[in-house]
Design an enzyme around this catalytic site. Structure first.
Site, PDB file in Angstrom:
ATOM      1  N   ASP A   1       0.835  -1.202   0.000  1.00 30.54           N
ATOM      2  CA  ASP A   1       0.000   0.000   0.000  1.00 30.54           C
ATOM      3  C   ASP A   1       0.869   1.252   0.000  1.00 30.54           C
ATOM      4  O   ASP A   1       0.495   2.285  -0.558  1.00 30.54           O
ATOM      5  CB  ASP A   1      -0.936  -0.018   1.202  1.00 30.54           C
ATOM      6  CG  ASP A   1      -1.884  -1.205   1.150  1.00 30.54           C
ATOM      7  OD1 ASP A   1      -2.609  -1.330   0.142  1.00 30.54           O
ATOM      8  OD2 ASP A   1      -1.895  -2.017   2.089  1.00 30.54           O
TER       9      ASP A   1
ATOM     10  N   GLY B   1      -4.071  -3.486   3.296  1.00 32.35           N
ATOM     11  CA  GLY B   1      -5.303  -2.952   2.730  1.00 32.35           C
ATOM     12  C   GLY B   1      -6.266  -4.057   2.317  1.00 32.35           C
ATOM     13  O   GLY B   1      -7.476  -3.880   2.330  1.00 32.35           O
TER      14      GLY B   1
ATOM     15  N   GLU C   1       0.506 -12.563   5.413  1.00 38.97           N
ATOM     16  CA  GLU C   1       1.575 -12.047   4.558  1.00 38.97           C
ATOM     17  C   GLU C   1       2.887 -11.993   5.332  1.00 38.97           C
ATOM     18  O   GLU C   1       3.950 -12.339   4.804  1.00 38.97           O
ATOM     19  CB  GLU C   1       1.200 -10.660   4.026  1.00 38.97           C
ATOM     20  CG  GLU C   1       0.087 -10.711   2.981  1.00 38.97           C
ATOM     21  CD  GLU C   1      -0.469  -9.348   2.625  1.00 38.97           C
ATOM     22  OE1 GLU C   1      -1.208  -9.269   1.620  1.00 38.97           O
ATOM     23  OE2 GLU C   1      -0.208  -8.367   3.334  1.00 38.97           O
TER      24      GLU C   1
END
Length: 225
Positions: free
Chosen positions: A84, A96, A103
């Site tokens: 982002d 986002g 992740e």
């Protein structure tokens, strides 16, 4: 070039970082989706993937690309994902797409992290994009008070068109923190991680990108960190 065309360009460029015969980490979001579509064209060259979200796993399987449980994988050659925001040192704001925790987990076992993004994501100082923080639901209010004390403006992420809290793949809730000027991403990441009730913060500074492929009007620009 449109933003989607810039994303497609970096997705194609990221294929050069795919290691034949290996398991590839794949991120979440619109840019990562373009990469998945490109990866499908060379799927026979790789052993399989580790996905950072249920949505990514479904898209990969839809292309016939094997998806491994990360508990079955010791390390991955490369992790490819969007951001982002990213700064000149390779630190990023991510989350986002609400997949920040997974992740981070995938990034933690990757030998190389390749960020793919359009040029607008490169910033001098991060914080214009609200910083996502995933929390255990019962800790929401307590964590929001701590984040406000850090100078941020925390707001609970809700489902589109309603007041109901958005729930992540992990069963957590997300607080988006606006109004921050992140001049020391590593220190802020450490501080927020220490707040009781926080699952993960969307600052990727302690483990940032090794390479960033930026989609620019004049072509793909490569930054190495």
């Amino acid at each position: 070039m449109t933003q989607d065309e810039l994303k497609q360009a970096v997705a194609r460029a990221a294929i050069d970082y795919v290691v034949d015969g290996e398991i590839i980490g794949v991120g979440t979001g619109s840019t990562a989706n373009f990469f998945i579509d490109e990866l499908a064209k060379i799927k026979d060259r790789i052993k399989g993937t580790v996905a950072s979200s249920e949505g990514t796993a479904a898209r990969l399987r839809g292309h016939g690309i094997p998806v491994f449980d990360m508990n079955e994988v010791e390390s991955i050659a490369v992790y490819i994902d969007g951001a982002d925001e990213i700064d000149a040192a390779g630190a990023m704001i991510k989350g986002g797409g609400a997949a920040l925790t997974r992740e981070k987990i995938v990034a933690s076992i990757s030998q190389k992290f390749v960020c793919i993004a359009d040029g607008s994501k490169l910033v001098e100082t991060m914080g214009k994009f609200p910083l996502p923080v995933e929390v255990i639901p019962m800790a929401r209010a307590a964590v929001m008070r701590k984040l406000a004390a850090l100078g941020g403006q925390p707001r609970l992420r809700t489902k589109a068109g309603g007041d109901e809290a958005f729930i992540t793949d992990n069963g957590g809730e997300i607080i988006d923190v606006a109004g921050l000027s992140i001049t020391d991403p590593v220190a802020l990441e450490t501080r927020i991680n220490q707040i009781v009730g926080v699952i993960a913060v969307g600052l990727f500074a302690q483990r940032g990108a090794d390479v960033c492929l930026l989609g620019m009007a004049e072509g793909v620009k490569t930054l190495s960190f």
